[in-house]
Design a protein around this motif. Structure first.
Motif, PDB file in Angstrom:
ATOM      1  N   ALA A 182       0.258 -12.689   0.789  1.00 13.31           N
ATOM      2  CA  ALA A 182       0.660 -11.274   0.787  1.00 13.31           C
ATOM      3  C   ALA A 182       0.365 -10.643  -0.569  1.00 13.31           C
ATOM      4  O   ALA A 182      -0.161  -9.522  -0.662  1.00 13.31           O
ATOM      5  CB  ALA A 182       2.142 -11.150   1.143  1.00 13.31           C
ATOM      6  N   GLN A 183       0.696 -11.369  -1.628  1.00 11.81           N
ATOM      7  CA  GLN A 183       0.454 -10.870  -2.987  1.00 11.81           C
ATOM      8  C   GLN A 183      -1.035 -10.645  -3.231  1.00 11.81           C
ATOM      9  O   GLN A 183      -1.439  -9.607  -3.760  1.00 11.81           O
ATOM     10  CB  GLN A 183       0.998 -11.878  -4.008  1.00 11.81           C
ATOM     11  N   ALA A 184      -1.852 -11.613  -2.842  1.00 17.19           N
ATOM     12  CA  ALA A 184      -3.303 -11.496  -3.059  1.00 17.19           C
ATOM     13  C   ALA A 184      -3.874 -10.327  -2.265  1.00 17.19           C
ATOM     14  O   ALA A 184      -4.727  -9.575  -2.760  1.00 17.19           O
ATOM     15  CB  ALA A 184      -3.993 -12.808  -2.677  1.00 17.19           C
ATOM     16  N   LEU A 185      -3.382 -10.163  -1.037  1.00 17.32           N
ATOM     17  CA  LEU A 185      -3.862  -9.058  -0.195  1.00 17.32           C
ATOM     18  C   LEU A 185      -3.477  -7.710  -0.807  1.00 17.32           C
ATOM     19  O   LEU A 185      -4.307  -6.788  -0.899  1.00 17.32           O
ATOM     20  CB  LEU A 185      -3.287  -9.192   1.215  1.00 17.32           C
ATOM     21  N   LEU A 186      -2.219  -7.572  -1.236  1.00 20.50           N
ATOM     22  CA  LEU A 186      -1.757  -6.313  -1.826  1.00 20.50           C
ATOM     23  C   LEU A 186      -2.544  -5.986  -3.096  1.00 20.50           C
ATOM     24  O   LEU A 186      -2.916  -4.830  -3.326  1.00 20.50           O
ATOM     25  CB  LEU A 186      -0.261  -6.406  -2.139  1.00 20.50           C
ATOM     26  N   GLN A 187      -2.806  -7.006  -3.888  1.00 21.28           N
ATOM     27  CA  GLN A 187      -3.543  -6.761  -5.128  1.00 21.28           C
ATOM     28  C   GLN A 187      -4.982  -6.370  -4.856  1.00 21.28           C
ATOM     29  O   GLN A 187      -5.519  -5.451  -5.466  1.00 21.28           O
ATOM     30  CB  GLN A 187      -3.446  -7.978  -6.039  1.00 21.28           C
ATOM     31  N   VAL A 205      -3.501  -0.697  -2.559  1.00 18.00           N
ATOM     32  CA  VAL A 205      -2.677   0.372  -1.972  1.00 18.00           C
ATOM     33  C   VAL A 205      -1.394  -0.251  -1.425  1.00 18.00           C
ATOM     34  O   VAL A 205      -1.385  -1.433  -1.070  1.00 18.00           O
ATOM     35  CB  VAL A 205      -3.404   1.117  -0.815  1.00 18.00           C
ATOM     36  N   PRO A 206      -0.298   0.532  -1.346  1.00 17.79           N
ATOM     37  CA  PRO A 206       0.906   0.038  -0.674  1.00 17.79           C
ATOM     38  C   PRO A 206       0.575  -0.230   0.800  1.00 17.79           C
ATOM     39  O   PRO A 206      -0.209   0.511   1.412  1.00 17.79           O
ATOM     40  CB  PRO A 206       1.896   1.195  -0.807  1.00 17.79           C
ATOM     41  N   ILE A 207       1.148  -1.283   1.354  1.00 16.92           N
ATOM     42  CA  ILE A 207       0.859  -1.647   2.746  1.00 16.92           C
ATOM     43  C   ILE A 207       2.129  -1.527   3.589  1.00 16.92           C
ATOM     44  O   ILE A 207       3.128  -2.202   3.315  1.00 16.92           O
ATOM     45  CB  ILE A 207       0.271  -3.076   2.835  1.00 16.92           C
ATOM     46  N   ALA A 208       2.085  -0.642   4.580  1.00 18.42           N
ATOM     47  CA  ALA A 208       3.192  -0.526   5.536  1.00 18.42           C
ATOM     48  C   ALA A 208       3.037  -1.652   6.547  1.00 18.42           C
ATOM     49  O   ALA A 208       1.945  -1.863   7.074  1.00 18.42           O
ATOM     50  CB  ALA A 208       3.149   0.820   6.254  1.00 18.42           C
ATOM     51  N   ALA A 209       4.118  -2.391   6.786  1.00 23.37           N
ATOM     52  CA  ALA A 209       4.019  -3.528   7.701  1.00 23.37           C
ATOM     53  C   ALA A 209       5.343  -3.857   8.372  1.00 23.37           C
ATOM     54  O   ALA A 209       6.272  -4.315   7.709  1.00 23.37           O
ATOM     55  CB  ALA A 209       3.506  -4.770   6.969  1.00 23.37           C
ATOM     56  N   PRO A 210       5.413  -3.638   9.684  1.00 26.74           N
ATOM     57  CA  PRO A 210       6.536  -4.178  10.443  1.00 26.74           C
ATOM     58  C   PRO A 210       6.209  -5.627  10.801  1.00 26.74           C
ATOM     59  O   PRO A 210       5.108  -6.105  10.516  1.00 26.74           O
ATOM     60  CB  PRO A 210       6.539  -3.313  11.700  1.00 26.74           C
ATOM     61  N   SER A 211       7.163  -6.333  11.388  1.00 23.19           N
ATOM     62  CA  SER A 211       6.857  -7.667  11.889  1.00 23.19           C
ATOM     63  C   SER A 211       5.740  -7.557  12.937  1.00 23.19           C
ATOM     64  O   SER A 211       5.680  -6.594  13.701  1.00 23.19           O
ATOM     65  CB  SER A 211       8.113  -8.298  12.481  1.00 23.19           C
ATOM     66  N   ILE A 261     -10.699  -4.184   4.998  1.00 21.24           N
ATOM     67  CA  ILE A 261     -10.287  -3.629   6.303  1.00 21.24           C
ATOM     68  C   ILE A 261      -9.111  -2.669   6.112  1.00 21.24           C
ATOM     69  O   ILE A 261      -9.099  -1.557   6.659  1.00 21.24           O
ATOM     70  CB  ILE A 261      -9.910  -4.763   7.291  1.00 21.24           C
ATOM     71  N   ILE A 262      -8.122  -3.091   5.297  1.00 22.08           N
ATOM     72  CA  ILE A 262      -6.964  -2.217   5.023  1.00 22.08           C
ATOM     73  C   ILE A 262      -7.445  -0.912   4.379  1.00 22.08           C
ATOM     74  O   ILE A 262      -7.038   0.183   4.794  1.00 22.08           O
ATOM     75  CB  ILE A 262      -5.950  -2.915   4.076  1.00 22.08           C
ATOM     76  N   ASN A 312      -2.741   0.604   5.453  1.00 19.56           N
ATOM     77  CA  ASN A 312      -2.575   1.425   4.248  1.00 19.56           C
ATOM     78  C   ASN A 312      -1.423   2.407   4.467  1.00 19.56           C
ATOM     79  O   ASN A 312      -1.504   3.297   5.316  1.00 19.56           O
ATOM     80  CB  ASN A 312      -3.878   2.175   3.967  1.00 19.56           C
ATOM     81  N   ALA A 313      -0.348   2.248   3.684  1.00 23.41           N
ATOM     82  CA  ALA A 313       0.858   3.048   3.892  1.00 23.41           C
ATOM     83  C   ALA A 313       0.642   4.529   3.588  1.00 23.41           C
ATOM     84  O   ALA A 313       1.433   5.368   4.003  1.00 23.41           O
ATOM     85  CB  ALA A 313       1.994   2.510   3.025  1.00 23.41           C
ATOM     86  N   LEU A 314      -0.422   4.858   2.856  1.00 19.02           N
ATOM     87  CA  LEU A 314      -0.651   6.262   2.492  1.00 19.02           C
ATOM     88  C   LEU A 314      -1.657   6.935   3.422  1.00 19.02           C
ATOM     89  O   LEU A 314      -2.057   8.074   3.196  1.00 19.02           O
ATOM     90  CB  LEU A 314      -1.119   6.332   1.027  1.00 19.02           C
TER      91      LEU A 314
END
Ligand code: TXA
Ligand code: MG
Length: 342
Positions: A125-130, A134-140, A19-20, A39-41
């Motif tokens: 969070a680690q598993a999702l990022l891996q 891609v870098p993930i932009a995330a506010p609360s 999805i990201i 996706n931060a990019l």
């Protein structure tokens, strides 16, 4: 859009990563609070975060990385002190403000030439990022200005039908957000106190400058710089200074006399007395890490109980106390600072 509430199984994390990658929005647990990720990019995906949260575009986001090795993708000119801090505290609740790479969309940084970056220390969070790669932009993952979410249910309450999915990883262990540190000045300045304390930073790099909104050795909030944030629906009255406990008791009886239903975010030692005095009590525990972990859940729970007023007293400025004080100060409708009467 219907929001999927997903348990954090490997299959569901893979689905969330997909999805990201295709530009969607996924809320996920970090060690601090739940984040709302994109996706931060991908500028269009990031725009979706601002829409879902109703967040003004002048408030920049934190970019989450799977590890220090990804840093050159989003930041440049990483100074020796920044490198030292990243090595000491990542993965963990420290966000570093660094010069940004042009590849980071302007919306992520609200047009600033710096980017806020951290590597979260939570297995989901680690598993999702891996998996996303891609870098993930995330506010609360809360509506703008509201209390930050520490459970998937809190996220659901604020954002369901506005985002694609929520990964449920249970309650978040730290409970207040990361420390945001500006490393461009010497010594570095804390922009937001958080999970990595000033003392922990000082042990690695020497003294740091406290946030601008806090004055004096005690780090008491300076009146007039308040902006309401992290706020529950009920009016929160935050009692500080040497006579905070007495001030809280006085506020309780005054509000009761006025016919208002009163909730208290209470240290364990105060809980019985306050219950007997007729308050709706949410126990925060007996130490600072418990207070931090339970604070936001307590605000939301007291709102659900339908209280008109929430009272809380200060728990000091050492360690996590500074972050707790910062959030309560910003969430407060009124500060009752007994320091000023002495
Ligand atoms: O613990 C956390 O930091 C959580 C989890 C999800 O990682 N995230 C979080 O994000 O609290 P948010 O958006 O609620 O808060 C981000 C903070 C804001 O105070 C923002 O102003 C600051 O970081 N910030 C972001 N980029 C910045 C920049 N380039 N310069 C200065 N401050 C920045
Ligand atoms: Mg926030």
């Amino acid at each position: 859009m219907p929001t999927q509430l997903l348990s954090a199984t490997p299959e569901n994390i893979a689905q969330a990563a997909a999805i990201i990658r295709r530009g969607g929005l996924v809320a996920f647990p970090t060690e601090t609070v739940y984040g709302l990720g994109a996706n931060a990019l991908d500028a269009d995906a990031v725009a979706g975060i601002f829409t879902a949260k109703e967040r003004p575009s002048h408030d920049p986001l934190i970019v989450h990385l799977s590890g220090l090795d990804q840093l050159p993708r989003v930041a440049r000119a990483v100074s020796p002190v920044a490198q030292t801090l990243a090595e000491a505290f990542w993965p963990g609740p420290l966000t570093l403000v660094l010069p940004k790479q042009p590849a980071v969309p302007v919306l992520v940084t609200s047009g600033l030439d710096t980017v806020a970056v951290r590597v979260p220390d939570h297995p989901v969070a680690q598993a999702l990022l891996q998996a996303a790669g891609v870098p993930i932009a995330a506010p609360s993952a809360n509506r703008f200005g509201h209390t930050s979410p520490t459970t998937a249910q809190h996220v659901w309450h604020d954002l369901h039908d506005r985002i694609d999915a929520i990964l449920d990883g249970g309650p978040t262990p730290i409970g207040v957000e990361s420390t945001v540190l500006d490393v461009s000045s010497t010594p570095p300045r804390i922009l937001r106190p958080g999970g990595v304390t000033a003392e922990m930073l000082a042990a690695v790099i020497g003294p740091v400058v406290l946030p601008r909104d806090f004055v004096g050795d005690q780090g008491l909030p300076s009146p007039g710089l308040l902006e309401t944030h992290y706020a529950p629906r009920a009016d929160l009255i935050f009692c500080l200074g040497p006579d905070a406990a007495e001030a809280l008791a006085a506020e309780l009886s005054a509000a009761q006399t006025a016919g208002r239903r009163v909730g208290v975010l209470a240290m364990d030692e105060d809980a019985n007395k306050l219950t007997q005095a007729g308050a709706v009590v949410y126990p925060l525990g007996a130490d600072l890490s418990s207070v931090a972990r339970r604070l936001y859940a307590g605000m939301r729970w007291l709102d659900e109980q339908g209280v008109d007023v929430i009272l809380c007293r200060d728990s000091g400025a050492s360690g996590l106390g500074l972050a707790i004080r910062d959030r309560l100060t910003r969430a407060a409708a009124r500060l009752m600072n007994t320091e000023e009467t002495h």
